[in-house]
Design an enzyme around this catalytic site. Structure first.
Site, PDB file in Angstrom:
ATOM      1  N   THR A  11       0.836  -1.208   0.000  1.00 56.73           N
ATOM      2  CA  THR A  11       0.000   0.000   0.000  1.00 56.73           C
ATOM      3  C   THR A  11       0.871   1.258   0.000  1.00 56.73           C
ATOM      4  O   THR A  11       0.382   2.354   0.217  1.00 56.73           O
ATOM      5  CB  THR A  11      -0.910   0.023   1.245  1.00 56.73           C
ATOM      6  OG1 THR A  11      -0.086  -0.131   2.414  1.00 56.73           O
ATOM      7  CG2 THR A  11      -1.917  -1.118   1.208  1.00 56.73           C
ATOM      8  N   ALA A 247       6.441   5.789   9.746  1.00 59.73           N
ATOM      9  CA  ALA A 247       5.114   5.322   9.325  1.00 59.73           C
ATOM     10  C   ALA A 247       4.776   5.885   7.965  1.00 59.73           C
ATOM     11  O   ALA A 247       5.112   7.029   7.648  1.00 59.73           O
ATOM     12  CB  ALA A 247       4.067   5.745  10.344  1.00 59.73           C
ATOM     13  N   LYS A 248       4.110   5.025   7.190  1.00 57.81           N
ATOM     14  CA  LYS A 248       3.674   5.447   5.852  1.00 57.81           C
ATOM     15  C   LYS A 248       2.861   6.730   5.928  1.00 57.81           C
ATOM     16  O   LYS A 248       3.010   7.625   5.129  1.00 57.81           O
ATOM     17  CB  LYS A 248       2.767   4.362   5.248  1.00 57.81           C
ATOM     18  CG  LYS A 248       3.499   3.286   4.475  1.00 57.81           C
ATOM     19  CD  LYS A 248       2.509   2.247   3.942  1.00 57.81           C
ATOM     20  CE  LYS A 248       3.212   0.914   3.833  1.00 57.81           C
ATOM     21  NZ  LYS A 248       2.324  -0.223   3.627  1.00 57.81           N
ATOM     22  N   ARG A 249       1.970   6.746   6.939  1.00 53.50           N
ATOM     23  CA  ARG A 249       1.046   7.887   6.968  1.00 53.50           C
ATOM     24  C   ARG A 249       1.748   9.207   7.286  1.00 53.50           C
ATOM     25  O   ARG A 249       1.234  10.269   6.993  1.00 53.50           O
ATOM     26  CB  ARG A 249      -0.122   7.634   7.915  1.00 53.50           C
ATOM     27  CG  ARG A 249       0.275   7.426   9.353  1.00 53.50           C
ATOM     28  CD  ARG A 249      -0.942   7.315  10.261  1.00 53.50           C
ATOM     29  NE  ARG A 249      -0.551   6.894  11.576  1.00 53.50           N
ATOM     30  CZ  ARG A 249      -0.360   5.625  11.922  1.00 53.50           C
ATOM     31  NH1 ARG A 249      -0.563   4.675  11.055  1.00 53.50           N
ATOM     32  NH2 ARG A 249       0.027   5.313  13.140  1.00 53.50           N
ATOM     33  N   HIS A 251       4.519   9.901   5.932  1.00 56.78           N
ATOM     34  CA  HIS A 251       5.389  10.081   4.766  1.00 56.78           C
ATOM     35  C   HIS A 251       6.864   9.901   5.122  1.00 56.78           C
ATOM     36  O   HIS A 251       7.711  10.717   4.762  1.00 56.78           O
ATOM     37  CB  HIS A 251       5.141  11.442   4.102  1.00 56.78           C
ATOM     38  CG  HIS A 251       3.692  11.656   3.794  1.00 56.78           C
ATOM     39  ND1 HIS A 251       3.040  10.937   2.817  1.00 56.78           N
ATOM     40  CD2 HIS A 251       2.755  12.442   4.357  1.00 56.78           C
ATOM     41  CE1 HIS A 251       1.762  11.284   2.797  1.00 56.78           C
ATOM     42  NE2 HIS A 251       1.552  12.193   3.722  1.00 56.78           N
TER      43      HIS A 251
END
Ligand code: GLU
Length: 275
Positions: A11, A247-249, A251
Site C-alpha cells: 500500500t 510510518a507510511k502515513r 510520509h
C-alpha cells in the site's frame, strides 16, 4: 525447521521501519539456518498497487535479502481463507454483522481492563437476518468471543510465547468480536495472517511491536482452527531523529528515495545495526 517471514502490504513504498523488520527476520532465519519467506498481504485491492509490490521486491533485493519462491500473494489464495471461515461458521463461532461503520462505533463498549473500546455483538434474530439477506444488505462475518469462549472453556488456558518475555496470557477479549471477513473484500487481516502462517510452516513470527495486540486474536484463531502455535518476537519499533516511529502515513522517507539520494544498502544496514 525454523521459518520466519516478512509480510508487507503493498500500500506504499517501504521505509526504514520495514527495512529494519525485514532485516531482523532475515538475520534470525540465517542465524538459525532456517527459511525466510516473503508474503504479500494484498487482500485489499482498493489500497494495494502493483508498483508498490514491485517496489517491495526491488527494495528487499537491494538490501541484500533473498527469499523463498514462489512468493505467496494473499489475493491468490482466497479459497484457503474461505475454507477456514466455513469451518468456523460451521462450528457456530461466527455471526453476520450488518452494521455500518457508524453503527459499530456507536455500539462500542470498554473491554475488560482494556484501554480501547471494542465491539461485542451477536447474530440478529433469524427472521430479521433473513429479511436483511433478502434485501441484499452487505454484511461482515465477525468472530463471537462468547461462542469462542464456550468452545475453549474460557480463555484462561490460552497463552503464547513471546521470546524474551516467556509465556504470555492471550487476552482476545481486548480485541472484541473482530471482523474475519470484511464486507468489501470477503476476508480480513487476522484470518488471512493466521491461515498463512500455518500453511507456510512459520515457526517464528518476527514483526514490530505495533502488532503485539494482534497476537491475542491470532492465537485464539489458531486454537479454534487447530493450527500450530508459532513463537513470537515483537521487536521494538525503529524511531526517527524526532523520536517518532517511521510510518507510511507520516510520509517516512522511502528506501527508494534513500537510494536515489545515493545511500548504499551497506550504509543503511549499518545505520540500522546490521553489519
Ligand atoms: N501486513 C501487515 C503489515 O504490513 C503485517 C502482518 C504481520 O506481520 O503479521 O502491517
Amino acid at each position: 525447521m525454523f521459518a520466519t517471514r516478512f509480510a508487507p502490504s503493498p500500500t506504499g513504498y517501504l521505509h526504514r521501519g520495514h527495512a529494519y523488520s525485514a532485516l531482523t527476520a532475515f538475520a534470525a532465519a540465517q542465524d538459525a539456518g532456517g527459511r525466510f519467506v516473503l508474503r504479500i498481504e494484498d487482500i485489499d485491492a482498493t489500497r494495494c498497487r502493483p508498483e508498490f509490490e514491485v517496489g517491495i521486491h526491488e527494495d528487499l533485493a537491494w538490501l541484500g535479502l533473498s527469499w523463498e519462491q514462489p512468493v505467496r500473494r494473499q489475493s491468490e489464495h482466497r479459497d484457503d481463507y474461505q475454507a477456514a471461515l466455513a469451518r468456523l461458521e460451521a462450528e457456530g463461532l461466527l455471526y453476520r454483522c450488518f452494521r455500518t461503520r457508524k453503527e459499530v462505533a456507536e455500539a462500542m463498549v470498554s473491554a475488560p481492563h482494556g484501554a480501547m473500546e471494542v465491539f461485542r455483538g451477536a447474530a440478529l434474530p433469524p427472521d430479521e437476518e433473513a429479511r436483511r439477506l433478502a434485501a441484499g444488505g452487505p454484511f461482515a462475518w465477525r468472530l463471537s468471543l462468547d461462542a469462542a469462549s464456550r468452545t475453549l472453556g474460557g480463555f484462561g488456558g490460552l497463552t503464547f510465547t513471546e521470546e524474551g518475555e516467556g509465556v504470555v496470557s492471550a487476552r482476545p477479549e481486548l480485541g472484541g468480536d473482530v471482523v474475519l471477513a470484511r464486507k468489501d473484500v470477503g476476508v480480513a487481516y487476522h484470518l488471512a495472517v493466521t491461515v498463512d502462517d500455518a500453511l507456510q510452516g512459520i515457526t517464528h513470527v518476527i514483526r514490530g511491536r505495533d502488532l503485539f495486540e494482534a497476537t491475542h486474536v491470532q492465537r485464539l484463531l489458531q486454537a479454534l482452527l487447530g493450527l500450530p502455535e508459532p513463537i513470537y518476537r515483537h521487536h521494538a519499533l525503529l524511531t526517527g531523529p524526532d523520536g517518532k516511529r517511521y510510518a507510511k502515513r507520516d510520509h517516512a522517507e522511502t528506501l527508494r528515495s534513500l537510494r536515489e539520494r545515493g545511500m548504499s544498502a551497506a550504509e543503511l544496514r549499518k545505520e540500522l545495526g546490521f553489519e
